[in-house]
Motif scaffolding. Structure first.
Motif, PDB file in Angstrom:
ATOM      1  N   ILE A 327     -10.669  68.058  31.327  1.00 34.08           N
ATOM      2  CA  ILE A 327      -9.736  66.980  30.995  1.00 34.08           C
ATOM      3  C   ILE A 327      -8.327  67.374  31.430  1.00 34.08           C
ATOM      4  O   ILE A 327      -7.803  68.408  31.020  1.00 34.08           O
ATOM      5  CB  ILE A 327      -9.765  66.669  29.484  1.00 34.08           C
ATOM      6  CG1 ILE A 327     -11.156  66.181  29.067  1.00 34.08           C
ATOM      7  CG2 ILE A 327      -8.694  65.634  29.133  1.00 34.08           C
ATOM      8  CD1 ILE A 327     -11.331  66.022  27.566  1.00 34.08           C
ATOM      9  N   LYS A 363     -12.263  55.498  17.997  1.00 39.37           N
ATOM     10  CA  LYS A 363     -13.187  55.462  19.136  1.00 39.37           C
ATOM     11  C   LYS A 363     -14.601  55.900  18.757  1.00 39.37           C
ATOM     12  O   LYS A 363     -15.461  56.078  19.617  1.00 39.37           O
ATOM     13  CB  LYS A 363     -12.648  56.342  20.263  1.00 39.37           C
ATOM     14  CG  LYS A 363     -11.344  55.838  20.886  1.00 39.37           C
ATOM     15  CD  LYS A 363     -10.858  56.785  21.958  1.00 39.37           C
ATOM     16  CE  LYS A 363      -9.611  56.243  22.667  1.00 39.37           C
ATOM     17  NZ  LYS A 363      -8.445  56.186  21.758  1.00 39.37           N
ATOM     18  N   ASP A 389     -21.726  63.955  26.547  1.00 36.67           N
ATOM     19  CA  ASP A 389     -20.999  63.210  27.584  1.00 36.67           C
ATOM     20  C   ASP A 389     -20.284  61.994  26.990  1.00 36.67           C
ATOM     21  O   ASP A 389     -19.155  61.665  27.377  1.00 36.67           O
ATOM     22  CB  ASP A 389     -21.956  62.770  28.685  1.00 36.67           C
ATOM     23  CG  ASP A 389     -22.541  63.949  29.460  1.00 36.67           C
ATOM     24  OD1 ASP A 389     -21.976  65.055  29.366  1.00 36.67           O
ATOM     25  OD2 ASP A 389     -23.557  63.764  30.151  1.00 36.67           O
ATOM     26  N   TRP A 390     -20.948  61.307  26.070  1.00 33.69           N
ATOM     27  CA  TRP A 390     -20.332  60.170  25.374  1.00 33.69           C
ATOM     28  C   TRP A 390     -19.071  60.607  24.636  1.00 33.69           C
ATOM     29  O   TRP A 390     -18.034  59.935  24.684  1.00 33.69           O
ATOM     30  CB  TRP A 390     -21.360  59.582  24.406  1.00 33.69           C
ATOM     31  CG  TRP A 390     -20.939  58.350  23.662  1.00 33.69           C
ATOM     32  CD1 TRP A 390     -21.100  57.059  24.051  1.00 33.69           C
ATOM     33  CD2 TRP A 390     -20.317  58.301  22.366  1.00 33.69           C
ATOM     34  NE1 TRP A 390     -20.605  56.209  23.096  1.00 33.69           N
ATOM     35  CE2 TRP A 390     -20.115  56.943  22.046  1.00 33.69           C
ATOM     36  CE3 TRP A 390     -19.901  59.275  21.453  1.00 33.69           C
ATOM     37  CZ2 TRP A 390     -19.528  56.528  20.853  1.00 33.69           C
ATOM     38  CZ3 TRP A 390     -19.301  58.863  20.271  1.00 33.69           C
ATOM     39  CH2 TRP A 390     -19.123  57.513  19.970  1.00 33.69           C
ATOM     40  N   GLU A 393     -16.054  61.456  27.028  1.00 34.55           N
ATOM     41  CA  GLU A 393     -15.323  60.276  27.509  1.00 34.55           C
ATOM     42  C   GLU A 393     -14.242  59.872  26.505  1.00 34.55           C
ATOM     43  O   GLU A 393     -13.122  59.525  26.893  1.00 34.55           O
ATOM     44  CB  GLU A 393     -16.291  59.112  27.718  1.00 34.55           C
ATOM     45  CG  GLU A 393     -17.252  59.292  28.879  1.00 34.55           C
ATOM     46  CD  GLU A 393     -18.238  58.141  28.977  1.00 34.55           C
ATOM     47  OE1 GLU A 393     -18.111  57.174  28.172  1.00 34.55           O
ATOM     48  OE2 GLU A 393     -19.122  58.184  29.848  1.00 34.55           O
ATOM     49  N   ARG A 394     -14.568  59.950  25.234  1.00 36.71           N
ATOM     50  CA  ARG A 394     -13.625  59.544  24.199  1.00 36.71           C
ATOM     51  C   ARG A 394     -12.556  60.588  23.954  1.00 36.71           C
ATOM     52  O   ARG A 394     -11.405  60.238  23.661  1.00 36.71           O
ATOM     53  CB  ARG A 394     -14.405  59.195  22.926  1.00 36.71           C
ATOM     54  CG  ARG A 394     -15.068  57.832  23.047  1.00 36.71           C
ATOM     55  CD  ARG A 394     -16.418  57.720  22.369  1.00 36.71           C
ATOM     56  NE  ARG A 394     -16.987  56.384  22.639  1.00 36.71           N
ATOM     57  CZ  ARG A 394     -17.630  56.081  23.776  1.00 36.71           C
ATOM     58  NH1 ARG A 394     -17.799  57.003  24.711  1.00 36.71           N
ATOM     59  NH2 ARG A 394     -18.096  54.863  23.967  1.00 36.71           N
ATOM     60  N   ALA A 396     -11.393  62.497  26.343  1.00 36.28           N
ATOM     61  CA  ALA A 396     -10.511  62.356  27.501  1.00 36.28           C
ATOM     62  C   ALA A 396      -9.571  61.179  27.319  1.00 36.28           C
ATOM     63  O   ALA A 396      -8.359  61.286  27.583  1.00 36.28           O
ATOM     64  CB  ALA A 396     -11.347  62.181  28.767  1.00 36.28           C
ATOM     65  N   ALA A 397     -10.096  60.060  26.839  1.00 35.55           N
ATOM     66  CA  ALA A 397      -9.253  58.885  26.651  1.00 35.55           C
ATOM     67  C   ALA A 397      -8.192  59.127  25.575  1.00 35.55           C
ATOM     68  O   ALA A 397      -7.047  58.658  25.705  1.00 35.55           O
ATOM     69  CB  ALA A 397     -10.128  57.692  26.262  1.00 35.55           C
TER      70      ALA A 397
END
Length: 404
Positions: A327, A363, A389-390, A393-394, A396-397
């Motif tokens: 990230i 999230k 992986d799910w 993503e959160r 990173a956001a």
């Protein structure tokens, strides 16, 4: 926030002691890596009750063992034998290679029991003059919250206005073998240390540190006491964190995941010398070693091994760590971890880690801040690659989110 959530929180504030500052979610159900709040929202649990729910929420086999035993016999006290204690001893000794087992309830009780035991060993076996035993601990340690333990904490919040404290402890920097060597005296009976400092922010010592520590303790006849209450039972991708450097402690402390989150169970594991000094009436616990606790712990250990959770922690921990390191965010100062014991430390100018945890909650992820600027990440050991992986993503956001 709904009125029902507001009512729950208001009742807690009105009647409860304000000794915690939880994230603003009211949970009502859990299964595997997931938990649900009272409004039906689902979250990926990235705290696992500070590693107590390593086997996943409400594991069906542990639940079945608990229900079956609860129908038969729950508590006898240690005034009598029960048919679950001896099998628990056999199974935990076989799993860990221990010679003696002292069952307790909470992690803090295991730590206090170890302190008493190594002092007694020091006086009766090593020959330390009575009342002069010394135990070495590390700065930024976290071993519990009893009065004896907070006396050797270096966190001002855990100590302020709780004194006076018991003497007999020396504090040295964590990860510094030279400091340990300098602190040892003929009166030193033990070095009490976490393999990885969890509450401090998942602080990992330098490579080779525990190899040197083991050598120093052996050379000076000092008991090496490893607090594996958080790190033990697969959390770091090994059964015990000591295995990452191929050493063996003289005393090992287990708790949390020892029951899979169903019941307070802890244990002091030792060689014969240390726990062999205790005699009837000198230490005990009404609930320690009760049949319900033993049955639950036996099932919790069994599923940990049979379902490959330790190996999964190693695989998914490496995947999670690599993903966090990938990230690219100006907020991140450092990412560190071992197995599924991970942390993201933020730059101070990024603000408090709590607001990032609150953003993660929105999230669908529950994580917890520690020491102002660090996010702790410790999902159940049953997490899958897709779930990692799910989550990434959160993360990173959230870590690239603009809070200005």
């Amino acid at each position: 926030m709904s009125s029902s959530v507001i009512d729950f929180l208001a009742t807690e504030r009105r009647l409860g002691t304000y000794n915690y500052e939880p994230i603003g979610v009211v949970l009502s159900r859990g299964e595997g890596v997931w938990v649900w709040d009272i409004e039906g929202n689902r979250y990926l649990d990235c705290l696992s009750a500070y590693s107590a729910v390593s086997q996943g929420h409400c594991h069906p086999k542990i639940l079945a063992a608990m229900v079956e035993q609860a129908h038969r016999l729950t508590l006898t006290s240690r005034a009598f034998h029960n048919d679950q204690l001896a099998p628990f001893y056999e199974e935990i000794a076989a799993l860990t290679g221990s010679h003696k087992v002292l069952p307790m309830n909470s992690g803090a009780e295991a730590v206090e029991s170890a302190i008493k035991s190594v002092r007694k060993w020091g006086y009766e076996v090593k020959g330390v003059p009575d009342g002069q035993a010394e135990i070495i601990v590390c700065a930024d340690n976290f071993h519990g919250r009893t009065l004896g333990i907070v006396g050797f904490s270096t966190d001002p919040e855990t100590r302020k206005h709780f004194g006076p404290f018991a003497p007999g402890f020396k504090i040295i920097p964590f990860g510094d073998a030279a400091a340990l060597e300098a602190a040892i005296t003929p009166n030193t009976v033990a070095f009490l240390v976490e393999p990885i400092q969890g509450e401090a922010g998942v602080i990992i010592p330098p490579a080779g540190y525990f190899t040197k520590v083991r050598q120093l303790c052996t050379a000076s006849n000092v008991m090496l006491v490893l607090d594996e209450i958080q790190t033990g039972l697969g959390r770091t991708g090994k059964l015990l964190a000591e295995q990452h450097e191929g050493i063996e402690a003289d005393v090992t402390l287990l708790g949390k995941a020892l029951s899979g989150g169903f019941y307070p169970v802890s244990a002091v594991l030792s060689n014969n010398d240390v726990l062999g000094t205790l005699r009837p009436g000198q230490h005990g616990s009404t609930f320690g070693g009760n049949p319900l606790a033993c049955a639950v712990a036996r099932a919790a250990m069994r599923v940990l091994v049979e379902e490959g959770m330790i190996e999964n922690a190693a695989r998914q921990g490496a995947r999670f760590l690599e993903g966090l390191k990938d990230i690219r965010a100006n907020t991140i100062r450092e990412v560190r971890g071992r197995g599924l014991m991970l942390a993201v430390e933020l730059h101070p100018e990024a603000g408090r880690a709590r607001r990032y945890c609150e953003a993660l909650q929105a999230k669908g992820i529950l994580a917890k801040d520690t020491h102002e600027h660090t996010i702790r990440i410790a999902p159940p050991l049953v997490i899958t690659s897709d779930q990692v992986d799910w989550a990434l993503e959160r993360f990173a956001a959230t870590l690239t989110q603009d809070f200005s």
